[in-house]
Write an enzyme that holds these catalytic residues in place. Structure first.
Site, mmCIF file in Angstrom:
data_model
loop_
_atom_site.group_PDB
_atom_site.id
_atom_site.type_symbol
_atom_site.label_atom_id
_atom_site.label_comp_id
_atom_site.label_asym_id
_atom_site.label_seq_id
_atom_site.Cartn_x
_atom_site.Cartn_y
_atom_site.Cartn_z
ATOM 1 N N ARG A 42 0.836 -1.203 0.000
ATOM 2 C CA ARG A 42 0.000 0.000 0.000
ATOM 3 C C ARG A 42 0.869 1.251 0.000
ATOM 4 O O ARG A 42 1.736 1.411 0.868
ATOM 5 C CB ARG A 42 -0.889 -0.037 1.253
ATOM 6 C CG ARG A 42 -1.637 1.232 1.521
ATOM 7 C CD ARG A 42 -3.042 1.169 0.992
ATOM 8 N NE ARG A 42 -3.804 2.329 1.408
ATOM 9 C CZ ARG A 42 -4.529 3.048 0.575
ATOM 10 N NH1 ARG A 42 -4.603 2.740 -0.704
ATOM 11 N NH2 ARG A 42 -5.214 4.080 1.025
ATOM 12 N N GLU A 102 -13.245 -21.959 27.315
ATOM 13 C CA GLU A 102 -12.285 -22.860 27.965
ATOM 14 C C GLU A 102 -11.523 -22.179 29.104
ATOM 15 O O GLU A 102 -10.352 -22.450 29.364
ATOM 16 C CB GLU A 102 -11.396 -23.511 26.907
ATOM 17 C CG GLU A 102 -12.311 -24.360 26.002
ATOM 18 C CD GLU A 102 -11.678 -25.001 24.802
ATOM 19 O OE1 GLU A 102 -10.584 -25.542 24.968
ATOM 20 O OE2 GLU A 102 -12.311 -24.988 23.725
#
Ligand SMILES: CC(C)(COP(=O)(O)OP(=O)(O)OC[C@H]1O[C@@H](n2cnc3c(N)ncnc32)[C@H](O)[C@@H]1OP(=O)(O)O)[C@@H](O)C(=O)NCCC(=O)NCCSC(=O)CCS(=O)O
Length: 379
Positions: A268, A363
């Site tokens: 870019r 978890e």
């Protein structure tokens, strides 16, 4: 991914085979899986052929004898391509690890080879609407009725539940015995009296649906894992393993985000020169790389401890905490490097940010990991 300490040629070979599948088959579909909420359980057979569905198991039950490091590398490769698929596999491992850790050879023989071959998918039912971070507060009951238990209760956020062949369910056999009153059962998914709700509307990992599951069914005594009252210890040991899997998923998502940010920064151009020449962008890339490498090191250290048969609960918690927090930072910063383009659905950045968010919650939330780490320090 550059090589890291403690990784053998065998570990690398396993992970490379998984990486080829992940990049060829999973990555091109990941945005469609996310957009259309397509269940990644569709990949279970192909993953089983590669050895992935039983990678956490010994060869006797269909595993491939992979080391904990190979497991980490492989899950990271899958997550790099598709976070939903990594999450689906993690839920399957929670179920099969429960049988491996909590069960005897008879029940291992009955369920694990089919799980490794992809014939039967596993689900893990610990969490309840009123008991998430504190599973000891569960109210699901298993009451003995002759050669069966009557299982009654509601479990929440159960991944894979609808497509599962079996669900490992944790329930109170003695409500007055605290953590010592919890037992684990393998329940065939199509047992009469099991109702799986429509999938939750999730922010991310939309190809790994989670369901509320209601049980009012009979389970044979032979499907109990170990002794009555051993369930909480089994669940905690299973979570020691699974937190490493979540760390690995975090590493994979982070790798994908960082690679995208580096490529974008080089390509870019702003004001005629690449973004990568800007010091502000360079510092962002450096901070991402630093956190990623730190997370790799602690995760591989935890895997080494697991492989050596040492107690590794605190290392597993540190790995999950470090890697999932890093994934939050890295996916968000990678999106920032992309500016407005990163916020569009044309690029994968916004999906990576959404997929990474759950890693700090399921978890064991980050706060639970801090509790596990601190308790090990002051014990
Ligand atoms: C916060 C907790 C770690 C601790 O819970 P408790 O305070 O209730 O229990 P303790 O007093 O610490 O321990 C009781 C008992 O268990 C033994 N224990 C504890 N940890 C381990 C271990 N790692 N290995 C072996 N044994 C262990 C401890 O020594 C005590 O033994 P005695 O009774 O003294 O003999 C815990 O509540 C916790 O981890 N909470 C988080 C729960 C969680 O992670 N839930 C996630 C569910 S799964 C999911 O999210 C995904 C589902 S999917 O995708 O479908």
């Amino acid at each position: 991914m550059s090589e890291r300490l403690g990784i053998t040629e065998d570990d690398r070979a396993i992970a490379d085979a998984v990486a080829r599948f992940a990049q060829n088959e999973l990555a091109p579909q990941a945005h469609i899986v996310d957009r259309d909420e397509i269940r990644t359980t569709r990949y279970a057979s192909q993953l089983a052929e590669l050895g992935v569905m039983g990678m956490n198991l010994p060869e006797r039950w269909g595993g491939i004898g992979a080391s904990p490091a190979a497991l980490i590398l492989s899950i990271a490769e899958i997550a790099k391509a598709c976070g939903s698929t990594a999450s689906m596999i993690g839920a399957h491992y929670l179920a099969t690890d429960s049988i491996l850790i909590g069960g005897d050879d008879m029940i291992r023989d009955r369920y694990l080879p089919d799980a490794a071959s992809g014939a039967k998918l596993g689900a893990f039912a610990l969490t309840e609407p009123g008991a998430g971070s504190n599973p000891a507060g569960m109210i699901t009951r298993a009451e003995r009725e002759g050669e069966h238990y009557r299982l009654r209760g509601v479990k929440q956020f159960i991944s894979n539940a609808d497509d599962a062949g079996f669900i490992v369910v944790y329930a109170k056999t003695d409500p007055n015995a605290g953590t010592r009153g919890i037992s684990a059962f393998v329940v065939d998914r199509h047992t009469p009296g099991i109702t799986v709700s429509a999938p939750e509307k999730l922010m991310g990992i939309r190809g790994a649906p989670a369901h509320e599951v209601t049980f009012d069914c009979l389970v044979p005594v032979a499907n109990r894992l170990g002794e009555e009252g051993a369930g909480f210890y089994t669940a905690m040991k299973v979570l020691d393993n699974s937190r490493l899997d979540v760390a690995a998923t975090s590493l994979g998502l982070s790798e994908a985000a960082l690679a995208a940010a580096v490529a974008w920064a080089k390509e870019r151009k702003v004001g005629g020169e690449p973004l990568a020449n800007k010091q502000g962008i360079q510092w962002m890339l450096a901070d991402m790389k630093l956190r990623l490498e730190a997370a790799w090191l602690i995760t591989l250290q935890a895997a080494a401890k697991r492989g050596a048969g040492e107690k590794f609960s605190d290392y597993s918690a540190m790995a999950k905490l470090c890697a999932s927090e890093a994934a939050g930072f890295i996916t968000d910063t990678a999106l920032q490097v992309h500016g407005g383009y990163g916020f569009t659905r044309e690029l994968p950045l916004e999906r990576l940010v959404r997929d990474a968010r759950i890693l700090r919650i399921y978890e064991g939330a980050s706060e639970i990991q801090r509790t596990v780490i601190a308790r090990a320090m002051v014990a």
